[in-house]
Design a protein around this motif. Structure first.
Motif, short mmCIF file in Angstrom:
data_model
loop_
_atom_site.label_atom_id
_atom_site.label_comp_id
_atom_site.label_asym_id
_atom_site.label_seq_id
_atom_site.Cartn_x
_atom_site.Cartn_y
_atom_site.Cartn_z
N ASN A 168 0.77 -1.25 0.00
CA ASN A 168 0.00 0.00 0.00
C ASN A 168 0.80 1.30 0.00
O ASN A 168 0.26 2.34 -0.36
CB ASN A 168 -0.97 0.00 1.19
CG ASN A 168 -2.01 -1.08 1.02
OD1 ASN A 168 -2.66 -1.17 0.00
ND2 ASN A 168 -2.17 -1.91 2.04
N ALA A 169 2.05 1.27 0.40
CA ALA A 169 2.84 2.51 0.47
C ALA A 169 2.96 3.24 -0.87
O ALA A 169 2.90 4.47 -0.90
CB ALA A 169 4.21 2.25 1.07
N PRO A 170 3.07 2.52 -1.99
CA PRO A 170 3.20 3.25 -3.26
C PRO A 170 2.00 4.13 -3.59
O PRO A 170 2.13 5.09 -4.35
CB PRO A 170 3.36 2.13 -4.30
CG PRO A 170 3.93 0.99 -3.52
CD PRO A 170 3.30 1.08 -2.16
N ARG A 171 0.84 3.84 -3.04
CA ARG A 171 -0.34 4.66 -3.33
C ARG A 171 -0.82 5.41 -2.09
O ARG A 171 -1.99 5.75 -1.97
CB ARG A 171 -1.44 3.81 -3.94
CG ARG A 171 -1.93 2.68 -3.10
CD ARG A 171 -3.04 1.92 -3.87
NE ARG A 171 -3.62 0.89 -3.07
CZ ARG A 171 -3.18 -0.36 -2.99
NH1 ARG A 171 -2.14 -0.74 -3.70
NH2 ARG A 171 -3.78 -1.24 -2.22
N THR A 172 0.12 5.70 -1.17
CA THR A 172 -0.22 6.40 0.06
C THR A 172 0.63 7.65 0.20
O THR A 172 1.85 7.60 0.13
CB THR A 172 0.00 5.49 1.29
OG1 THR A 172 -0.74 4.29 1.11
CG2 THR A 172 -0.42 6.18 2.57
#
Length: 157
Positions: free
Chosen positions: A135-139
């Motif tokens: 999820n970090a790439p889209r957060t």
């Protein structure tokens, strides 16, 4: 900016009390300057450290658009109400923060803050690394730098 003094100064919390509420808080309310001059307020999970409030976000949306137009924001938190023995009313404390908000671009800082979110909000033993990988790439991570804090103790009777 000269911020207004609190009108009900006898109920004012100390800076230490305000920071304790921010450090122990679970969810707060972020208010930004939204579309067509309307305020936009939403509940958010957050971290507090050194007069900064960190908020995670989607990369796009109303909040991100509002911040790109005006970095000024307000953050409000109310602690859990307490009812004293033999009283029907509650005692609550609230903290209101005014400041400027920006999106953190530096990857090491962003990932460090996301890891701290995981430590605060995920259950013990949860695989934070797996969650970050997914999820970090889209957060986005937002940094609310506090310019002014006030706190108030209220007895609701």
């Amino acid at each position: 900016m000269n911020f207004r003094p609190m009108r009900r100064f006898k109920q004012q919390l100390s800076m230490e009390e305000c920071e304790a509420i921010l450090e122990g808080g679970y969810r707060g309310f972020l208010s930004v300057n939204g579309d067509d001059g309307y305020p936009y307020t939403l509940p958010v999970n957050f971290l507090y450290a050194n007069r900064h409030i960190y908020i995670h976000s989607a990369l796009t949306g109303h909040k991100i658009d509002a911040i790109s137009h005006s970095p000024k924001a307000c953050f409000t938190l109310i602690n859990d109400p307490v009812k004293e023995e033999n009283e029907w009313w509650f005692h609550v404390s609230s903290v209101v923060c005014f400041g400027q908000i920006r999106q953190i671009e530096e990857e090491t800082e962003r990932m460090s803050i996301l890891r701290q979110f995981g430590a605060k909000y995920f259950p013990k033993g949860y695989d934070i690394d797996k969650e970050l990988t997914q999820n970090a790439p889209r957060t986005a991570v937002l940094d609310f730098a506090i310019d002014h804090i006030t706190g108030k103790r209220v007895k609701e009777n």
